[in-house]
Each structure stands twice: as C-alpha cells, then as structure tokens.
Design a protein around this motif. Structure first.
Motif, PDB file in Angstrom:
ATOM      1  N   UNK A 157       2.960   9.321   1.922  1.00  0.00           N
ATOM      2  CA  UNK A 157       2.632  10.326   2.940  1.00  0.00           C
ATOM      3  C   UNK A 157       1.268   9.978   3.535  1.00  0.00           C
ATOM      4  N   UNK A 158       1.118  10.199   4.813  1.00  0.00           N
ATOM      5  CA  UNK A 158      -0.077   9.770   5.533  1.00  0.00           C
ATOM      6  C   UNK A 158      -1.374  10.256   4.872  1.00  0.00           C
ATOM      7  N   UNK A 159      -1.437  11.540   4.507  1.00  0.00           N
ATOM      8  CA  UNK A 159      -2.665  12.091   3.939  1.00  0.00           C
ATOM      9  C   UNK A 159      -2.990  11.485   2.578  1.00  0.00           C
ATOM     10  N   UNK A 160      -1.961  11.168   1.812  1.00  0.00           N
ATOM     11  CA  UNK A 160      -2.161  10.610   0.477  1.00  0.00           C
ATOM     12  C   UNK A 160      -2.534   9.143   0.562  1.00  0.00           C
ATOM     13  N   UNK A 161      -1.819   8.413   1.371  1.00  0.00           N
ATOM     14  CA  UNK A 161      -2.100   6.988   1.577  1.00  0.00           C
ATOM     15  C   UNK A 161      -3.524   6.806   2.110  1.00  0.00           C
ATOM     16  N   UNK A 162      -3.931   7.656   3.058  1.00  0.00           N
ATOM     17  CA  UNK A 162      -5.277   7.528   3.626  1.00  0.00           C
ATOM     18  C   UNK A 162      -6.366   7.953   2.647  1.00  0.00           C
ATOM     19  N   UNK A 163      -6.081   8.897   1.788  1.00  0.00           N
ATOM     20  CA  UNK A 163      -7.032   9.249   0.727  1.00  0.00           C
ATOM     21  C   UNK A 163      -7.257   8.037  -0.174  1.00  0.00           C
ATOM     22  N   UNK A 164      -6.168   7.414  -0.587  1.00  0.00           N
ATOM     23  CA  UNK A 164      -6.266   6.227  -1.450  1.00  0.00           C
ATOM     24  C   UNK A 164      -7.036   5.112  -0.739  1.00  0.00           C
ATOM     25  N   UNK A 165      -6.785   4.923   0.547  1.00  0.00           N
ATOM     26  CA  UNK A 165      -7.477   3.866   1.293  1.00  0.00           C
ATOM     27  C   UNK A 165      -8.977   4.133   1.406  1.00  0.00           C
TER      28      UNK A 165
ATOM     29  N   UNK B 124       2.469   1.749  -2.802  1.00  0.00           N
ATOM     30  CA  UNK B 124       3.008   2.978  -2.225  1.00  0.00           C
ATOM     31  C   UNK B 124       4.384   3.216  -2.819  1.00  0.00           C
ATOM     32  N   UNK B 125       4.537   4.358  -3.472  1.00  0.00           N
ATOM     33  CA  UNK B 125       5.784   4.698  -4.163  1.00  0.00           C
ATOM     34  C   UNK B 125       6.402   5.937  -3.523  1.00  0.00           C
ATOM     35  N   UNK B 126       7.537   5.743  -2.860  1.00  0.00           N
ATOM     36  CA  UNK B 126       8.228   6.851  -2.193  1.00  0.00           C
ATOM     37  C   UNK B 126       8.480   8.032  -3.115  1.00  0.00           C
ATOM     38  N   UNK B 127       8.749   7.746  -4.366  1.00  0.00           N
ATOM     39  CA  UNK B 127       9.097   8.814  -5.320  1.00  0.00           C
ATOM     40  C   UNK B 127       7.956   9.790  -5.590  1.00  0.00           C
ATOM     41  N   UNK B 128       6.732   9.406  -5.262  1.00  0.00           N
ATOM     42  CA  UNK B 128       5.588  10.284  -5.515  1.00  0.00           C
ATOM     43  C   UNK B 128       5.419  11.375  -4.460  1.00  0.00           C
TER      44      UNK B 128
ATOM     45  N   UNK C 211       3.698   0.319 -15.351  1.00  0.00           N
ATOM     46  CA  UNK C 211       2.394  -0.311 -15.142  1.00  0.00           C
ATOM     47  C   UNK C 211       2.223  -1.483 -16.101  1.00  0.00           C
ATOM     48  N   UNK C 212       1.705  -2.578 -15.576  1.00  0.00           N
ATOM     49  CA  UNK C 212       1.436  -3.773 -16.368  1.00  0.00           C
ATOM     50  C   UNK C 212       0.395  -3.439 -17.442  1.00  0.00           C
ATOM     51  N   UNK C 213       0.635  -3.886 -18.652  1.00  0.00           N
ATOM     52  CA  UNK C 213      -0.250  -3.552 -19.765  1.00  0.00           C
ATOM     53  C   UNK C 213      -1.621  -4.220 -19.688  1.00  0.00           C
ATOM     54  N   UNK C 214      -1.793  -5.192 -18.808  1.00  0.00           N
ATOM     55  CA  UNK C 214      -3.104  -5.816 -18.610  1.00  0.00           C
ATOM     56  C   UNK C 214      -4.053  -4.882 -17.860  1.00  0.00           C
ATOM     57  N   UNK C 215      -3.505  -3.838 -17.253  1.00  0.00           N
ATOM     58  CA  UNK C 215      -4.302  -2.876 -16.484  1.00  0.00           C
ATOM     59  C   UNK C 215      -4.703  -1.729 -17.413  1.00  0.00           C
ATOM     60  N   UNK C 216      -5.996  -1.434 -17.429  1.00  0.00           N
ATOM     61  CA  UNK C 216      -6.487  -0.376 -18.314  1.00  0.00           C
ATOM     62  C   UNK C 216      -6.789   0.941 -17.609  1.00  0.00           C
ATOM     63  N   UNK C 217      -7.108   0.897 -16.330  1.00  0.00           N
ATOM     64  CA  UNK C 217      -7.466   2.116 -15.602  1.00  0.00           C
ATOM     65  C   UNK C 217      -6.651   2.204 -14.311  1.00  0.00           C
ATOM     66  N   UNK C 218      -5.921   3.313 -14.171  1.00  0.00           N
ATOM     67  CA  UNK C 218      -5.018   3.504 -13.038  1.00  0.00           C
ATOM     68  C   UNK C 218      -5.326   4.839 -12.366  1.00  0.00           C
ATOM     69  N   UNK C 219      -5.261   4.844 -11.039  1.00  0.00           N
ATOM     70  CA  UNK C 219      -5.361   6.084 -10.264  1.00  0.00           C
ATOM     71  C   UNK C 219      -4.025   6.301  -9.559  1.00  0.00           C
ATOM     72  N   UNK C 220      -3.476   7.493  -9.737  1.00  0.00           N
ATOM     73  CA  UNK C 220      -2.245   7.863  -9.044  1.00  0.00           C
ATOM     74  C   UNK C 220      -2.581   9.003  -8.078  1.00  0.00           C
ATOM     75  N   UNK C 221      -2.260   8.784  -6.805  1.00  0.00           N
ATOM     76  CA  UNK C 221      -2.542   9.742  -5.734  1.00  0.00           C
ATOM     77  C   UNK C 221      -1.245  10.442  -5.365  1.00  0.00           C
ATOM     78  N   UNK C 222      -1.248  11.775  -5.446  1.00  0.00           N
ATOM     79  CA  UNK C 222      -0.010  12.502  -5.172  1.00  0.00           C
ATOM     80  C   UNK C 222      -0.318  13.915  -4.668  1.00  0.00           C
ATOM     81  N   UNK C 223       0.683  14.781  -4.807  1.00  0.00           N
ATOM     82  CA  UNK C 223       0.680  16.115  -4.197  1.00  0.00           C
ATOM     83  C   UNK C 223       0.888  17.214  -5.240  1.00  0.00           C
TER      84      UNK C 223
END
Length: 166
Positions: free
Chosen positions: A56-64, A79-83, A98-110
């Motif tokens: 969604x535009x507002x979520x994608x732009x927040x992440x950007x 960008x995940x449509x399901x979110x 999520x790949x296990x090599x990644x330790x810190x993740x941010x998920x942007x949603x509603x």
C-alpha cells in the motif's frame, strides 16, 4: 538472537475521498514522523537488516523514508501483498520465511493486524493500538526465524511519535 520490529505506516492523507484506501499517500506529518522514528531506532542502536512492507502506498513510502535514514536501498524493501490489511497470523507466515542469517527485521503494516500481532507475541505488555509510525519491538533468543512462534519473546520497547523520548 533475533529482533523483530513491527512498524505501523505513518500518518496518511484523507484529503481526497475518491482515492482508494490502497493508494492513500502520506500526509505532511507522516513524512516527518517516519525519518524521526528511524533516527530514534538508530539512537537505540537498532538498524534492521531486512525491511518487509505492505505494498500500500502509505506503508511502502513509510518504509522508504525510514530506509533512507538507515542508508538501506529502498529497492531492496520486500513488498508482500499479504501484509495489506492482514490478520495477525499472516505475520507468522512472513517471519518463518526470513533467512536465518538476518538478525533484525522490520515489518511495516496496518491496523488492526499489526496491533493484534504485537499482543499475540508477548504476554508482558498489552496495547490498545499501535499509532501511526509506532514501533513495537521484541527480541527472541533463537537461531532460526522458524522458531519464532514457539520461542519466549522479550518485550524491548514500544515507541511512537507522540511518546516522550527518554
């Protein structure tokens, strides 16, 4: 150790009632709050290695906007449509991929899904609402994201633009 940041999109504009919900842009306050919250996270020593967002535009732009503050390539945001307006259970589905090599993740949603999921993952704190650009953070002592649901999660913090900065 894995850290999950749940971030609700920044404040969006309701100026044009004909704009579809999915296409609503950020308003002036939203455009200011996103970089501010990214900087607050950096001050805490937290910069995510992976950003996943609703398209969604507002979520994608927040992440950007937040990605820019973290010097994260905006084109690398997943960008995940399901979110878009998802249920709490959808977050778990995303997390297990999520790949296990990644330790810190941010998920942007509603809302309401993001608030429901925040309340699902920890018993330490209950919140009525993650406000716009709010960040809910937990840490899990796990090696694999596939273990996230069953792992004990430690609440780290809940911050949002109108909260007093300590």
């Amino acid at each position: 150790m894995k850290t999950l940041l749940l971030i609700r999109h920044a404040k969006s504009s309701w100026n044009d009632p004909d704009v579809d919900d999915f296409d609503r842009p950020l308003n002036k306050r939203g455009k200011q709050n996103a970089p501010e919250m990214a900087n607050r996270l950096r001050t805490r020593g937290i910069v995510p290695e992976l950003l996943i967002a609703s398209p969604a535009k507002r979520t994608k732009n927040t992440a950007r906007l937040m990605a820019k503050e973290w010097h994260y390539d905006k084109d690398a945001i997943l960008l995940e449509d399901e979110l878009y307006l998802c249920y709490a259970s959808t977050f778990l589905k995303m997390i297990t991929k999520i790949d296990d090599d990644i330790d810190t993740v941010a998920i942007f949603a509603h809302n309401p899904g993001i608030t429901d999921f925040a309340n699902y993952i920890t018993q330490e704190i209950r919140i009525d609402n993650i406000p716009t650009t709010g960040v809910f953070a937990v840490k899990a002592n796990i090696d694999s994201w596939k273990e996230f649901d069953s792992a004990n999660k430690n609440f780290l913090f809940f911050d949002y633009p109108k909260a007093e900065v300590v």
